[in-house]
Design a protein around this motif. Structure first.
Motif, short mmCIF file in Angstrom:
data_model
loop_
_atom_site.label_atom_id
_atom_site.label_comp_id
_atom_site.label_asym_id
_atom_site.label_seq_id
_atom_site.Cartn_x
_atom_site.Cartn_y
_atom_site.Cartn_z
N MET A 26 40.34 41.82 35.14
CA MET A 26 39.35 41.32 36.09
C MET A 26 39.88 41.47 37.52
O MET A 26 41.10 41.50 37.75
N ASP A 27 38.96 41.58 38.45
CA ASP A 27 39.31 41.61 39.87
C ASP A 27 39.31 40.18 40.38
O ASP A 27 38.26 39.60 40.67
N LYS A 28 40.47 39.58 40.49
CA LYS A 28 40.59 38.17 40.83
C LYS A 28 40.06 37.88 42.23
O LYS A 28 39.63 36.76 42.53
N SER A 29 40.08 38.89 43.10
CA SER A 29 39.58 38.67 44.46
C SER A 29 38.08 38.37 44.49
O SER A 29 37.56 37.87 45.48
N TYR A 42 37.56 32.60 33.76
CA TYR A 42 37.54 33.40 32.53
C TYR A 42 36.90 32.63 31.38
O TYR A 42 36.14 33.18 30.58
N LYS A 43 37.16 31.33 31.32
CA LYS A 43 36.57 30.50 30.28
C LYS A 43 35.06 30.44 30.43
O LYS A 43 34.31 30.49 29.44
N SER A 44 34.61 30.38 31.68
CA SER A 44 33.17 30.36 31.95
C SER A 44 32.52 31.67 31.53
O SER A 44 31.40 31.68 30.99
N ILE A 45 33.21 32.78 31.78
CA ILE A 45 32.67 34.09 31.40
C ILE A 45 32.47 34.16 29.89
O ILE A 45 31.41 34.59 29.40
N THR A 92 29.56 41.82 33.79
CA THR A 92 29.97 40.59 34.46
C THR A 92 30.57 40.90 35.82
O THR A 92 31.32 41.86 35.99
N HIS A 93 30.26 40.06 36.81
CA HIS A 93 30.80 40.20 38.15
C HIS A 93 32.33 40.11 38.10
O HIS A 93 32.89 39.17 37.54
N GLY A 94 33.02 41.11 38.64
CA GLY A 94 34.48 41.11 38.68
C GLY A 94 35.14 41.87 37.55
O GLY A 94 36.37 42.03 37.55
#
Length: 757
Positions: A26-29, A42-45, A92-94
């Motif tokens: 994932m792109d943490k930014s 990540y849990k929400s995803i 998903t975004h990111g």
């Protein structure tokens, strides 16, 4: 039509389709500000994907759990997903990329002397034996009761940078850690996700295989008196950095070896504050952007943590190496100048041979020496049984019968003793004899046979002396036949392996729950110390030396330490001839087998010049490789790097060039920059040994430095022509920068190889 087919497939995936563990970058930014922690995001995803899956199909599981979240080695998580869920995740975004979890390949009382670490003016004393350097070992766990992990003599103050812990678990409690073994963690969620019905046999940091105890004690085991392998290699055991701190990250299990667990171990090792990571395993045939070791070691490198890794045990074929990572250290395995046992003939002649018959106090003295052409093939249990009780049988060296089969027939026939005539590296480097026998060299074979046939009174006899150890054997070292060779499949443009270290018959800590030797076919023996072979054993030698250098030069970058190890390595054996290749008898070993040569710790502490590199330099290489932005992001975890200056020409302390099958002539140019790390002003002059059939030119030929840390650049050009249509040889030479006055010599190997490898 395409859209209809695509969604039809997704609908089919949602119905009862099996799930797989995926590693997701994932792109943490791009993490939404509503989340305080990456773990929550990540849990929400995963929760959102669950809801989408439940809405899509009633057959889908209503809950999916994260396997791991990662924040240091990479940004992202691992999770069990169906193909439908994976496709949903991609929107998903990111999201950056995802790929399936995969399995890893697992690849001393004298070696410290062989490396001259016992010199009073060497690296041991300069580094205070690696005091307070922390080495994180990624492996199969640790046997904390081993004498090698006691903290006698260790300072009672753990470095403040240490953020790790000692985890309790099955047959393992926190009191088992101490001032030597300062940390122990375990990671098996990936194995459990891959095999949901699995039962973990030892759910703790405790070692059940012996591999982790062996490698970690080789790196930094404490001093232990009177250690041996059933009387062989007897002496004081100690690690390469005996005052270093150790932290074990157990990621290898009897039940499996998953990339997601390896990533989790390396992720926390970086967070815990280790100085060096030693990892004796790798992943075959994967690109850098899907290789857990490559991904995690980039993050480690950014933080000044050197990752030392094993080359693999798939030699001697070229192109079999793993961990060919430009920003990590890749270590090949060599032999040691040590032999075991001797054959004493009735005429008083002593012949040094090899065997490791493990029965302590074994005696085979003054037995008849039998050479009979009827049985000398040693390939018939029936024939051998007829002479089994009569004496010591000599077995011929035959192309039609392997010596490994001969040893098996001798054991099955319960022959009193045997003499095998062989230089088969498979037996000598990896095998243990299960009967009271000895292996002698083919050059000694004719003499022994002649004695057996021609002794006076026709009564030849001999003795086999067990539990003997001979050091100073020549020639040594040699490239082990099993050590994996370059070029690196993941990126051949950087010469790998980097260096060679002792890897054959290395004595180090073991576990008393796994047999370490066998007598006959059904007698199994246990030992607290074991002689093992492999690049797994070579890697921790280099890790230990890196720890010593870290203690001595705390300001050096990872690239500087690796450069010092490469440019000071020794390409010669103890006869002062080029190191030979046991995988190619009678040939000199190429740098594709041994890198720059045998590691030389004492010279590495004062290399004169170093080839340094920044994280951006490695990114420039990735850009030149044509990696996509997302592929680069999986490695770098950050968009702060750019592709403004893509370049294949990494500032590396070695050179490799390739030619094609149809190419008649080629010129390849390299640009290098060296930094003066000597005490002050110095002048260096280039000395080149050309690879056979090729011409190397260097400009300028002289580098003049006015002060310490000054940088100078030079250009190296390789020109070559293919002389024969079928030429497929690997040619090699070197460039050596020689300081005026002889204080330093800085050597870099040069390889030219056909691109078919």
């Amino acid at each position: 039509m395409f859209l209809i087919t695509h969604w039809l497939l997704l609908a089919l995936y949602a119905k009862g389709e099996s799930s797989t563990t995926y590693i997701v970058h994932m792109d943490k930014s791009l993490m939404p500000q509503v989340f305080e922690r990456h773990h929550d995001w990540y849990k929400s995803i995963i929760h959102s994907i669950n809801l989408a899956t439940v809405n899509e199909s009633s057959n889908s599981k209503k809950t999916k759990k994260l396997v791991y979240t990662y924040n240091h080695a990479m940004h992202g998580f691992s999770a069990v997903l169906s193909l439908y869920e994976l496709e949903t995740l991609k929107n998903t975004h990111g999201f950056v990329t995802a790929y399936p979890d995969r399995s890893a390949t697992i690849d001393t009382t004298h070696t410290f002397e062989f490396l001259s670490l016992d010199s009073p003016n060497g690296l041991w004393h300069a580094s205070n034996f690696g005091e307070d350097v922390i080495v994180g070992v990624i492996d199969s766990g640790v046997w904390p009761e081993s004498e090698s992990f006691k903290d006698d003599g260790m300072t009672k103050r753990i470095p403040s940078k240490w953020k790790g812990t000692c985890e309790s678990g099955q047959d393992f409690n926190t009191s088992m850690c101490n001032f030597k073994l300062i940390g122990a963690r375990y990671f098996n969620k990936g194995v459990i996700a891959a095999k949901p019905n699995v039962t973990i046999s030892m759910n703790s940091p405790r070692d059940t295989q012996g591999h982790g105890s062996h490698t970690s004690s080789t790196v930094g085991g404490n001093y232990v008196n009177d250690v041996s392998f059933f009387g062989y290699a007897k002496g004081v055991a100690r690690g390469i950095a005996p005052r270093a701190r150790l932290a074990m990250y157990k990621v290898l299990w009897d039940e499996g070896h998953q990339a997601s667990d390896v990533l989790a171990g390396m992720d926390l090792a970086i967070a815990d504050g280790v100085d060096v990571i030693s990892i004796s395993m790798g992943f075959n045939n994967v690109p850098l952007y899907e290789d857990p070791v490559a991904i995690a070691s980039f993050a480690a490198m950014e933080k000044g943590v050197l990752v030392s890794s094993s080359a693999g045990n798939e030699g001697p074929k070229l192109g079999t190496l793993h961990n060919g990572i430009p920003w990590a250290l890749t270590v090949a395995a060599g032999t040691v100048d040590r032999a075991f046992e001797s054959l004493v003939l009735g005429n008083g002649q002593t012949i040094i041979g090899w065997a490791l018959f493990p029965a302590e106090n074994a005696i085979l003295e003054n037995y008849p020496l039998i050479y009979n052409k009827t049985i000398s093939a040693c390939n018939s249990v029936e024939l051998l049984t007829q002479v089994a009780g009569q004496g010591i049988v000599i077995c011929d060296a035959l192309e039609s019968v392997s010596v490994l089969n001969q040893t098996r027939f001798i054991t099955l026939a319960s022959v009193i003793g045997a003499v095998f005539i062989s230089d088969d590296p498979v037996l000598i480097e990896l095998g243990h004899l299960h009967s009271p026998s000895i292996v002698i060299s083919p050059k000694d074979g004719p003499y022994v046979i002649k004695y057996a046939k021609n002794a006076k009174n026709n009564n030849p006899f001999a003795s086999i002396k067990f539990q003997q150890t001979f050091v100073g054997i020549k020639p040594a070292p040699a490239a082990a036949f099993y050590t994996s060779r370059g070029p690196s499949p993941s990126y051949p443009g950087v010469l790998k392996p980097d260096i060679m270290a002792p890897g054959t018959n290395v004595l180090a800590a073991f576990i008393p729950k796994v047999p370490s030797a066998t007598i006959g076919t059904n007698v199994f023996l246990w030992s607290n110390y074991n002689l093992l072979s492999g690049t797994s054993m070579a890697c921790p030698h280099a890790s230990g030396v890196a720890a010593l250098l870290k203690a001595t030069h705390q300001d050096w970058s990872v690239a500087a330490i690796r450069s010092a190890l490469i440019t000071t390595a020794n390409p010669l054996d103890n006869t002062q001839n080029p190191i030979r290749d046991n995988g190619k008898p009678f040939q000199h070993a190429s740098p594709l087998a041994i890198g720059a040569g045998q590691i030389d710790p004492n010279r590495a502490t004062d290399p004169g010049l170093i080839y340094d590199a920044t994280p951006q330099d490695y990114v420039n290489l990735l850009c030149a490789l044509g990696y996509t932005q997302n592929q680069i992001l999986t490695i770098t975890r950050s968009r702060s790097y750019n592709c403004a200056n893509p370049s294949f020409d990494l500032n590396y302390p070695s050179f490799i060039a390739f030619y094609g099958n149809k190419t008649r002539s080629v010129m390849q140019k390299f640009e290098r920059t060296v930094t003066n790390v000597g005490n002050g002003a110095a002048t260096y002059r280039a000395k080149v040994s050309n690879p056979k059939g090729f011409v190397v030119t260097v400009l300028p030929e002289t580098l003049e430095f006015g002060f310490k840390h000054e940088k100078k650049s030079y250009t190296l050009v390789i020109k070559y022509k293919r002389l024969r249509k079928k030429e497929e040889d690997v040619s090699f030479g070197d460039i050596v920068w020689v300081e005026d006055g002889g204080a330093h010599t800085v050597r870099s190997p040069i390889v030219v190889a056909p691109n078919f490898v």
